[in-house]
Design an enzyme around this catalytic site. Structure first.
Site, mmCIF file in Angstrom:
data_model
loop_
_atom_site.group_PDB
_atom_site.id
_atom_site.type_symbol
_atom_site.label_atom_id
_atom_site.label_comp_id
_atom_site.label_asym_id
_atom_site.label_seq_id
_atom_site.Cartn_x
_atom_site.Cartn_y
_atom_site.Cartn_z
ATOM 1 N N ALA A 44 22.052 -14.781 -1.799
ATOM 2 C CA ALA A 44 21.540 -14.731 -0.432
ATOM 3 C C ALA A 44 20.072 -14.341 -0.350
ATOM 4 O O ALA A 44 19.591 -13.957 0.719
ATOM 5 C CB ALA A 44 22.375 -13.757 0.394
ATOM 6 N N HIS A 83 17.599 -9.442 4.292
ATOM 7 C CA HIS A 83 17.218 -8.817 3.030
ATOM 8 C C HIS A 83 15.697 -8.849 2.913
ATOM 9 O O HIS A 83 15.085 -9.925 2.990
ATOM 10 C CB HIS A 83 17.828 -9.554 1.842
#
Length: 259
Positions: free
Chosen positions: A123, A210
Site C-alpha cells: 500500500a 501512509h
C-alpha cells in the site's frame, strides 16, 4: 505462466477476476489452495480453476508462480514448502518476515533452487528510493506515519489518538494485519529496529494514509499515499492487491523499471 494462489479470500478473488476474467497478466490462475472448502468450491465454480485442500497436491501441479494471500500466521506454515518445490513466490503477508532469519533462510533456499521471492510494495511507494539511498550505507533515518479510520483497524472511537509510536519490529508484532507496510519499508531501508513507525486512528479520514519520511546522503524524501480500500474488505488497501497484480504483469518482461 501458470499461477497458483494460496488463500480463498478477497485478494484471491480479486486476482482471479483480473487475471482469469479480465486477462490482466500474461498467464492464468490454474490452481488455488485453501482450507475453506465452501469458499474454494465457490471460486472453482466461478473461475474454473482447480481447488486443493492438500498443499502437496497443489504444489505438484504445473504452476510456475505461487501467490500467498493468507494471514501472517498461516503464511509462515506454507512459504518454505513453496520455495522447496522450486516455485517462484509472491508474498502478500510481509509481516511474516519480522523474523529476519526466516527471510534469509527463504532467500538462500530460493537461490539454491533457482527461483525468486517477490515482496510487492503493498500500500505504499518509495521503495526504490530507499534501496538506492542505502546502496553505500548513506541512508540515515526512515519514519512511517500511518493514519487509519477506526473501521480499518477494527475498533470504535470518536477521537483521534496515537495507538503506537515505536519501531517497525514492534509495530508489526502489535498490528500484524494492518502494518505490513512498515516491514517492507524496513526491508528496503535500514531495518526493523531502526525504522520508526507511528500509527494514528482518526475517525475523520476516509482513506488509509501512509506518510514516508527519509533522510541521508542522498537528501530528503517525503511521500504520502492515500489509499482507497478494497470494496470487499475495508481493512485492505486496493493498492496492496494492485501491487501483487503488478508483479504478475511484469515478472516476465525484459524491461525492468526501477530497482
Amino acid at each position: 505462466m501458470n499461477i497458483g494462489v494460496i488463500g480463498t479470500g478477497n485478494i484471491a478473488t480479486y486476482l482471479l477476476e483480473q487475471v482469469n476474467e479480465n486477462h490482466m497478466a500474461d498467464g492464468q490462475i490454474t490452481a488455488v489452495f485453501g482450507r475453506n472448502m465452501e469458499a474454494g468450491t465457490r471460486l472453482k465454480e466461478r473461475f474454473g480453476m482447480e481447488f486443493y485442500t492438500d498443499l502437496g497436491e497443489f504444489l505438484s501441479t504445473p504452476v510456475d508462480t505461487v501467490v500467498e494471500a493468507v494471514t501472517v500466521d498461516a503464511a509462515r506454515l506454507f512459504l518454505e514448502e513453496v520455495v522447496g518445490h522450486k516455485k517462484d513466490l509472491i508474498v502478500s503477508s510481509i509481516g511474516v518476515f519480522k523474523d529476519f532469519a526466516f527471510l534469509d533462510e527463504l532467500a538462500k533456499l530460493a537461490e539454491t533452487n533457482g527461483t525468486h521471492v517477490y515482496l510487492p510494495s503493498g500500500a505504499i511507494g518509495g521503495l526504490d528510493v530507499l534501496q538506492s539511498a542505502r546502496a553505500l550505507g548513506g541512508l540515515e533515518s526512515v519514519r512511517l506515519t500511518t493514519r487509519k479510520s477506526p473501521m480499518s483497524l477494527g475498533m470504535e472511537t470518536d477521537r483521534e489518538q496515537v495507538l503506537f509510536d515505536g519501531t517497525a519490529f514492534d509495530a508489526v508484532g502489535e498490528f500484524p494485519k494492518n502494518i505490513n507496510v512498515a516491514l517492507v519499508l524496513a526491508i528496503a531501508g535500514i531495518g526493523v529496529h531502526e525504522t520508526k513507525v507511528r500509527i494514528i486512528v482518526d475517525p475523520t479520514v476516509e482513506r488509509n494514509t501512509h506518510t514516508i519520511e527519509a533522510q541521508g546522503d542522498f537528501g530528503k524524501m517525503q511521500l504520502q499515499v492515500e489509499n482507497n480500500p478494497m470494496a470487499a474488505n475495508p481493512k485492505t488497501s486496493l493498492l496492496a492487491a494492485l501491487s501483487i497484480l503488478s508483479v504478475l504483469q511484469n515478472k516476465g518482461k525484459s524491461l525492468k523499471i526501477g530497482n
